[in-house]
Design an enzyme around this catalytic site. Structure first.
Site, PDB file in Angstrom:
ATOM      1  N   HIS A 114      55.118  54.789  11.891  1.00  0.00           N
ATOM      2  CA  HIS A 114      54.820  56.109  12.440  1.00  0.00           C
ATOM      3  C   HIS A 114      55.874  56.622  13.428  1.00  0.00           C
ATOM      4  CE1 HIS A 114      50.852  54.476  11.219  1.00  0.00           C
ATOM      5  NE2 HIS A 114      50.615  55.720  10.861  1.00  0.00           N
ATOM      6  N   SER A 119      56.698  53.419  46.769  1.00  0.00           N
ATOM      7  CA  SER A 119      55.696  54.248  47.426  1.00  0.00           C
ATOM      8  C   SER A 119      55.810  55.714  47.011  1.00  0.00           C
ATOM      9  CB  SER A 119      55.799  54.062  48.937  1.00  0.00           C
ATOM     10  OG  SER A 119      54.696  54.629  49.596  1.00  0.00           O
ATOM     11  N   ASP A 143      47.911  45.567  49.438  1.00  0.00           N
ATOM     12  CA  ASP A 143      48.337  46.909  49.856  1.00  0.00           C
ATOM     13  C   ASP A 143      47.256  47.573  50.711  1.00  0.00           C
ATOM     14  OD1 ASP A 143      49.248  49.646  49.930  1.00  0.00           O
ATOM     15  OD2 ASP A 143      50.514  49.144  48.220  1.00  0.00           O
TER      16      ASP A 143
END
Length: 508
Positions: free
Chosen positions: A457, A295, A370
């Protein structure tokens, strides 16, 4: 003798004697009648003082309107206050007499005084057998023993944002905290320590060492960052602990034994001294440290990984991207401008911004039910964890996460709604399997593309992979990367995460 009596008067409240290494059982300290009743009186006086303190603006306004704030009435009130203070001092002395007559308390306070004078490992081990008010615990580690980092911020409404810092709430849940602390100390041989942050706050920590278990997980340290009403005694520490990792838990400033208030600056200072303690005192390599947050703990967790980029991994459970949308959710529409400006100026918990400054492996755990970090009730697409994932992916893979990539990731996020099966008592989650099939996502191909780019890269984000790729290829990579960086947990916001759901992030 007088010094011993004074220590009994002003000494800390003793709560528990932990189970001994010789097998002697742990038990809660039982004060005698005089100490018990005098301590109860002082406790109620503290509660009344706390209530008066928090309601003082309203009380002053009431007294002003009634005409009570005049010299003729203030002087008698001050006399009554002085008399009350004298009575409470007498009660404290009676409590000291009660403690002085109790051999268990006298033995404890003697050990405490010896440890303060000579903070050796042997004395600290003897003191660790007792649970008591943490403000009296000797210091174990101070921030200025090593370098420190700072974060400039201020706050408003911190009691609403961090209800765990309210003393009355802490008193209400104290039995639960004591039980959790006893479990960590007695079952897991936890080591409690007081750290001093650069702002002077004392940070209450617990460390469980699993390195002697000769396991790969035990060699890793998980530093846990609790939610706005979470404490290490009963918080997310249990998840990596039960999974077999070494664990370091800490309480926010103003929570349980930690002092201060949880302003963002203080939160950052606390996290800083915790990380330094793990490296310089507990002797963990920074490459073996994992940050796990639940949280609002995502703020200090992302601050830590932004500040210490060598940290090996970050796991964010039920966290959000930005505080503004969630603050607007609980405030009237008419206050939108004021709320936005206040948060931006004084409480800018912009987790996404800090997350994008970390180059290491990241896992986001989204709660499909949630109810706290969603802005629309029962709408999984309003979960701010979705926005955290999108911001993260757009920074690291901007070419893949162009318009089409964002669209398919949003589609993947929406496909994880719980659906009813044939039997009404059973529920399941669709975690993108149908999208994988529809867009013909090939895991091996996606992995090889990313590995080839990295070897050519380097690994520094952001990457330009996908720049010369077909739309179908970018779609595949977008869904693949979303699935690698986020997992769903079918639960509400406050449901404890089971240890089997705790996993380290994917790493190419």
């Amino acid at each position: 003798m007088m010094a011993a009596f004074l220590r009994c008067i002003w000494g800390p409240r003793l709560r528990r004697i932990h189970r001994g290494t010789d097998g002697s059982p742990g038990f809660y300290y039982q004060p005698r009648i005089l100490e018990k009743h005098s301590d109860s009186i002082l406790g109620w006086a503290y509660i009344l003082w706390s209530v008066s303190y928090y309601t003082s603006p309203l009380l002053l306004l009431y007294c002003y309107r009634k005409g009570y704030i005049v010299l003729s009435k203030i002087v008698p009130a001050a006399s009554y206050a002085s008399l009350l203070l004298l009575v409470l001092t007498g009660v404290a002395c009676l409590r000291g007499v009660g403690r002085w007559s109790n051999s268990e308390y006298v033995h404890f306070v003697t050990i405490l005084e010896e440890t303060k004078r000579n903070n050796t490992a042997e004395n600290k081990k003897r003191l660790a057998a007792y649970s008591f008010d943490f403000t009296h615990w000797p210091e174990d580690f101070i921030w200025n023993e090593v370098s420190s980092h700072y974060l400039m911020a201020n706050s408003f409404g911190r009691r609403m944002l961090y209800p765990g810092s309210v003393s009355l709430l802490q008193k209400a849940i104290m039995p639960m905290l004591l039980q959790g602390q006893a479990r960590l100390m007695e079952e897991y041989q936890g080591k409690r320590a007081k750290l001093i942050a650069c702002d002077g706050n004392q940070i209450d920590t617990v460390f469980v060492d699993r390195r002697s278990a000769d396991s790969e997980r035990g060699a890793k340290l998980v530093i846990c960052c609790e939610g706005n009403a979470g404490f290490y005694e009963v918080g997310c520490v249990s998840t990596p602990l039960e999974a077999g990792y070494s664990v370091l838990g800490w309480n926010h400033p103003g929570f349980a034994g930690s002092t201060g208030v949880p302003f963002p600056q203080n939160e950052a200072n606390s996290m800083d001294v915790v990380v330094q303690y793990a490296i310089h005192q507990l002797n963990f390599r920074i490459e073996d440290i994992i940050i796990y947050a639940w949280s609002i703990g995502g703020f200090t967790a992302t601050w830590a990984t932004m500040t210490y980029p060598e940290i090996s991994a970050l796991v964010l459970d039920a966290s959000f991207d930005d505080l503004v949308p969630l603050a607007l959710k609980v405030m009237p529409e008419s206050c939108k401008g004021l709320v936005t400006r206040t948060v931006r100026d004084y409480l800018n918990l912009n987790n996404a911004e800090q997350l994008c400054k970390y180059q290491g492996p990241v896992l986001l755990i989204r709660r499909t039910k949630d109810e706290i970090i969603t802005t629309v009730p029962e709408d999984i697409m309003s979960n701010r964890g979705n926005d955290l994932l999108l911001r993260f992916l757009q920074f690291r893979y901007p070419k893949v996460m162009a318009e089409e990539g964002v669209r398919v990731v949003r589609e993947w996020l929406g496909a994880s709604n719980p659906l009813q099966e044939t039997r009404p008592t059973r529920r399941t989650q669709i975690q993108g399997a149908a999208l994988y099939s529809r867009y013909e996502v090939d895991d091996d191909w996606c992995t090889s593309v990313l590995q080839s780019y990295k070897s050519e890269h380097g690994g520094q984000f952001p990457w330009t992979v996908g720049d010369d790729m077909t739309t179908d290829g970018r779609r595949q990579l977008a869904i693949f990367l979303a699935q690698k960086h986020m997992k769903n947990f079918d639960a509400t916001h406050c449901t404890p995460l089971p240890s089997y759901e705790f996993a380290l992030p994917w790493s190419l």
